[in-house]
Every structure is written in structure tokens, then in C-alpha cells.
Enzyme design. Sequence first.
Site, short mmCIF file in Angstrom:
data_model
loop_
_atom_site.label_atom_id
_atom_site.label_comp_id
_atom_site.label_asym_id
_atom_site.label_seq_id
_atom_site.Cartn_x
_atom_site.Cartn_y
_atom_site.Cartn_z
N CYS A 2 0.84 -1.20 0.00
CA CYS A 2 0.00 0.00 0.00
C CYS A 2 0.87 1.25 0.00
O CYS A 2 2.08 1.20 0.17
CB CYS A 2 -0.94 0.04 1.19
SG CYS A 2 -1.91 -1.43 1.46
N ARG A 27 4.67 -0.28 -4.89
CA ARG A 27 4.42 -0.98 -3.63
C ARG A 27 3.31 -2.02 -3.74
O ARG A 27 3.15 -2.85 -2.86
CB ARG A 27 4.06 0.04 -2.53
CG ARG A 27 5.21 0.98 -2.20
CD ARG A 27 4.80 2.01 -1.17
NE ARG A 27 4.54 1.42 0.14
CZ ARG A 27 5.47 1.19 1.06
NH1 ARG A 27 6.72 1.49 0.82
NH2 ARG A 27 5.15 0.67 2.23
N TRP A 75 -3.86 -2.32 -1.09
CA TRP A 75 -3.66 -3.71 -1.47
C TRP A 75 -4.55 -4.53 -0.55
O TRP A 75 -4.36 -4.55 0.66
CB TRP A 75 -2.20 -4.09 -1.31
CG TRP A 75 -1.80 -5.37 -1.97
CD1 TRP A 75 -1.46 -5.54 -3.28
CD2 TRP A 75 -1.68 -6.66 -1.36
NE1 TRP A 75 -1.13 -6.85 -3.51
CE2 TRP A 75 -1.25 -7.56 -2.36
CE3 TRP A 75 -1.89 -7.14 -0.07
CZ2 TRP A 75 -1.03 -8.91 -2.11
CZ3 TRP A 75 -1.68 -8.49 0.18
CH2 TRP A 75 -1.25 -9.35 -0.83
N ASN A 101 -2.08 1.90 6.42
CA ASN A 101 -1.33 0.73 5.96
C ASN A 101 -1.09 -0.17 7.16
O ASN A 101 -0.81 0.31 8.26
CB ASN A 101 0.03 1.15 5.39
CG ASN A 101 -0.09 1.84 4.06
OD1 ASN A 101 -1.14 1.86 3.44
ND2 ASN A 101 1.01 2.43 3.61
N GLY A 102 -1.17 -1.48 6.95
CA GLY A 102 -0.95 -2.41 8.04
C GLY A 102 -2.19 -3.23 8.32
O GLY A 102 -3.12 -3.27 7.51
N GLU A 481 16.93 -17.77 -7.53
CA GLU A 481 16.62 -16.38 -7.89
C GLU A 481 16.17 -16.28 -9.34
O GLU A 481 15.24 -15.53 -9.66
CB GLU A 481 17.85 -15.49 -7.65
CG GLU A 481 17.66 -14.04 -8.05
CD GLU A 481 16.56 -13.30 -7.28
OE1 GLU A 481 16.19 -12.19 -7.69
OE2 GLU A 481 16.06 -13.85 -6.27
N LYS A 485 12.53 -14.71 -10.41
CA LYS A 485 12.38 -13.57 -11.33
C LYS A 485 11.36 -13.91 -12.41
O LYS A 485 10.51 -13.10 -12.77
CB LYS A 485 13.73 -13.23 -11.98
CG LYS A 485 14.65 -12.42 -11.12
CD LYS A 485 14.17 -10.99 -10.99
CE LYS A 485 14.12 -10.47 -9.62
NZ LYS A 485 13.87 -11.19 -8.45
N GLU A 488 7.72 -14.24 -11.00
CA GLU A 488 7.23 -12.95 -10.50
C GLU A 488 6.62 -12.11 -11.62
O GLU A 488 5.56 -11.52 -11.44
CB GLU A 488 8.38 -12.14 -9.88
CG GLU A 488 8.73 -12.48 -8.46
CD GLU A 488 9.84 -11.58 -7.95
OE1 GLU A 488 9.69 -11.05 -6.83
OE2 GLU A 488 10.85 -11.40 -8.65
N HIS A 504 14.86 -37.81 -7.40
CA HIS A 504 14.01 -38.06 -6.24
C HIS A 504 12.59 -37.53 -6.46
O HIS A 504 11.94 -37.11 -5.51
CB HIS A 504 14.64 -37.45 -4.99
CG HIS A 504 15.96 -38.05 -4.63
ND1 HIS A 504 16.08 -39.22 -3.91
CD2 HIS A 504 17.22 -37.68 -4.94
CE1 HIS A 504 17.36 -39.54 -3.78
NE2 HIS A 504 18.07 -38.61 -4.39
N LYS A 603 6.27 -4.24 -3.47
CA LYS A 603 7.70 -4.05 -3.29
C LYS A 603 8.11 -4.25 -1.84
O LYS A 603 9.09 -4.91 -1.55
CB LYS A 603 8.09 -2.65 -3.76
CG LYS A 603 9.59 -2.37 -3.72
CD LYS A 603 10.32 -3.19 -4.75
CE LYS A 603 11.79 -2.87 -4.82
NZ LYS A 603 12.49 -3.76 -5.74
#
Length: 608
Positions: A2, A27, A75, A101-102, A481, A485, A488, A504, A603
Site C-alpha cells: 500500500c 508498492r 492492497w 497501511n498495516g 533467484e 524472477k 514474478e 528423487h 515491493k
Amino acid sequence: MCGIVGYIGEKQAAPIILDGLSKLEYRGYDSAGMAIYDGEKIHTKKAVGRLKILENLTKGGETMPGMSGIGHTRWATHGAPSDVNSHPHLNTSETIAVVHNGIIENYIPLKKKLQDKGYEFVSETDTEVLAHLLDYYYKGNPLEAVTKVLHRVEGSYALGILFSDHPDCLYAARKDSPLIVGKNDEGCFIASDVPAILKYTRNVYYLDNQEVACLKKDSLSFYTVDEEEISKPMVQIDWDADAAEKGGYEHFMLKEMHEQPKTITDTISPRIKNGDIVIEELNMSDEEMKAIRKLHIVACGSAYHTGVTAKYVFENLARIPVEVDVASEFRYRNPILEEDSMVIVISQSGETADTLAALRESKAKGIKVLGIVNVVGSSIAREADSVMYTWAGPEIAVATTKAYSAQLVALYLLALKFAKVRGKIDTATFERMLGEIKELPGQVEYLLTQKETIQHFANRFVGAKDIFFIGRGVDYAISLEGSLKLKEISYIHSEAYAAGELKHGTISLIEDGTLVVALATQPELFQKTISNVVEVKARGAFVMAVTTEENSAMEKAADYVLYIPKVEPCIANSLAIIPLQLFAYYIAVGRGCDVDKPRNLAKSVTVE
């Protein structure tokens, strides 16, 4: 997550708020709204979707005149994205407006108490509780009402609050969710992050937990949760304002990838002096470093992946055992932390909720904590025993690139420093490795020039359904990573596996045409990885390999090979990740994805 922006001053508030919110789009959000006081009453406007919708509804803020206001990009947590669930939220008489926010963890019992007293709720959010609770406690003194509310709520919050009875004031408060206050000659600002107000001022104040700010057009006052006035130091932001703009690149992500050579240079240069590594901010003597018997690295997402790499580097060079934990697991598993251990927490924003909680858990157990962060003055930077900054500048794209690279090289320097102090590395090896680290910026620059070749290859796989990454040792950390990427920003299902685990169970997922990306930068593991490539090829996989220039034998096993310069194996991640970043970027562009603002992601993850 947010974004909050607020303004009170001599100029029209709405255009400033919209401009600030546009700088916080990275964000993550799914709706946006504003509350503006026009001299008589508070007016609100909300819209689901991108900020552009709110801008169009208000004609860039022109239809909402007023010199004070608050804005928010939401958000969704409590309640689906909708106009009614969007912020700001108001009390029944529409004389108090709040953005938040929160998460208010005890909102259900608070809501029931307020309903019992006759308050009616129109949204599904936890935030509306704050608006009605402020109304309940307001008896003419806004500061008193705000502090009483803060004593009652549990959870995390960054708040911006307007009272129509006090139009000359804008109130702000925070706990475990970032909020800054800024000031220039024409007014005062609140924001979730620096880029939102960098255009207007470089003079900011960082609110600490359970602190309240009262903003007027020409003054600032700060208070504790017990209404005691306090003084706060002003911090001058020295970022280049252009760093928060695209600078001619199609996306922030592409721009930030191209900034990696400078980012690496800026992070390592101040710490290499006269052929030695000097990390003054550690605040540790050589004897204290020698006394440490174990390291715990704690982080989330890409920062966690740098920690996985660091485990291999520290254990190989400094011969010190390292545990790497996902912060959301570490904070709840009652970790065993011995007196002679140290915790390293890593976060780009310095506000990641789970990582911050891990820091506090460690300090509560009496363990020294080192924070590796990018944002100066962030919560982790302020609360850690010592802080090592990565000088990456503002990173806007949600998918990190340059901040990740900066974290890696900071960890390399730290590992080398430990190795030298502990007598685990000879002078010649130390000097050679330090020299190779100094070469990284130029090598990254070279790899970025290969982007057109990678784009051409990526275009072949824009329709892929599944892509797998494999590697051994440090290459496994790179695979993690690279896979993240890709998923995402392209929304393609992707997984990373330690190559030795293929038999396995994982190899059952390979079928004709499945793309497998094989990392093979570690000389002692090269032949083992070749065998894994042969195995997946035999099941119909198409293999793209990333290896170092001397390993031309890979061309006989893989279908397509990308080469990186020959490099010290334990720092190969810094080079091998570059083609994987470009690969993910061009696949996402080819699929028409919103590269900088991928769906459902934010973010800075400041809630659990």
C-alpha cells in the site's frame, strides 16, 4: 504494501497527492482514493484499479480543491477490492478521515464494541474501525483521540488522519509500518516512502514506533503515544531525483538492471581501502569476529536467495557454520541462538515485516544483529546493532535486480573480511578474490550488452507453461533467484531444484519440449551437472545452460548455451544472474505483462 501520501500547505493538495501516489505504485495496490478538505468539509473520491482511474475521475485533482488532504493506494487484505473497501474511511458524520497501511489484529472485538454503541459499518475492512474509534474518543482534542486509539489497537499501522474541526492540522502515526514526514517552504508531507515526496523536499523525519506527528502548513510537532512532545532529527536525502524516473527506458526493471554496474561499484568502493576490506559500520573488533562461532542469515524472497549464496561463501572461505532461514519461519520456530552467534538480516526496504520481527526476536535473546539494507533510516537500519548499507539508490520495479546484486557483493566483502580476520585465507588468495570482486562491475556491463541475443531466445518461450531451473552448490542459489524472477513477472510456473534431487521425484515433471535452465559455473560440480543435463535431455527437455567461458563442453550436452566470464566460483552468482534477469524480463515483455507492477505483488511487504 500500500501507499500513503498526505499534504498540508499553501498549494492545492490533490495534484500533489496524486503525484506522490504515482511514485508509490511499485508498492502494489488494487484501488486508490483521496480525502481533501475544501475549507468547509472533507470530500472523498475512490476507484478500483490503477491510479490513472482516480486521476481521470478528478481531472488530475482539479475537481477536488483544498489545501490539505490524504491519499492511499490499497492492497486488499480485509475485504475484496471495491470502492467501499477502498481508503480513505470516514466516521458516520464524515468529519474524520483516515488512511491506513498495516493490519489491525484486534479489529473484530473493537468492531463489536463499537456496534454495541450504535456505530454502523459499511465496509469489510479493519481500517473503518479506526475511523469510528477516533470518532468515539474525539472530544475536541485530536491528539488525545489519536493517542487513545493507539493505546487500544493491536497490530501494525501507518496512519494519515484529517479532522474537519481542525483544518489547519494533519495527523500521522506509525507502528511497524513505514511512514516519513517531510517539510519544505510551502508545506508539510507524509508518505510511505521517500520517492513520493522527493520531488518536493529532501528534508525528512522518520517516525519511530508509536509516535505521532502533527503537521501544519509551516510547522511540525512530534509526540509519544502518551502525548509527550519530543524532538526528531531531520535527515537530508541525497538521492538523485532522476534515479526515481525511467530515464528513457521502457520499464524501471530494465533501467535498474542497467544500473547494476554502478550499484556494485557504489557498494564495494567505500569498503575497499589500501588493498584491504574496511567495514567500519560493523562496529566489531577483530577479536569479536574471531569469537563468533555461528551465523544466522534471515531474509525473505530475493534477499533470502542472497543468504543462500552467502552460506556457501562464508562456509567455504571463513569456515564458519551458517544457517539460512526464511524470516517468516525463523520468527515463529523459537530458534536456538547461542551467545557466540550473530544474526544477519537482509532487506532492501528495511521494513519487511517478518524480517523486522526476526531482528527483534534475536535482540530479545541478547544476540548481536547486523542489518544489510538499502533504505537509510529504515526500521531495520535503526533497530539493528549495526547496519551495512547497500548503496543501490531507489529501486522502483517490484522484482528486485540491482538491490539483489548490491546485497550479494556486500555479503562477499563480509565473508572475505571474516575469512581474513579468522586466518582462514592466505594473503595471495585474499588479494586475488578482492581483485575479482572489483572486476564485477565491468563484467556485468559486458553481459548486459548481450541482451538482444537473450531477447531473441526468450521470444521462443513466451508460451511456455512450465520452466525448471537446476544447479548445484552456488548454482542452486542462482537457480532459486532465476526462477523467482521468471514467475514474478511473467506468471509462468517455474521451480528451482538442486540438480542432485532430480531423481528423487522432480524428473517425472519433464516432458517433450519442457525448458530446463541449467546453471554450471562451479568447476568441481561441472561434470555432475552435465550428467543432469543429459538426464533431462533424454526425457525430452530443451536445455538452456549458463556456464563460464572455458566450459565449451557444455555445447555438446545443452541445446543453447549462455557464457559468462571466467570468475572465482563463489562469486559467480553476480554474473550468472544477469542473463537470467534479462531472460525473465524479455519473456514477460513478450507476454504483455506489467513488468514493473506484477499482479498481487508488492515491493515492500510490511504485513504478514
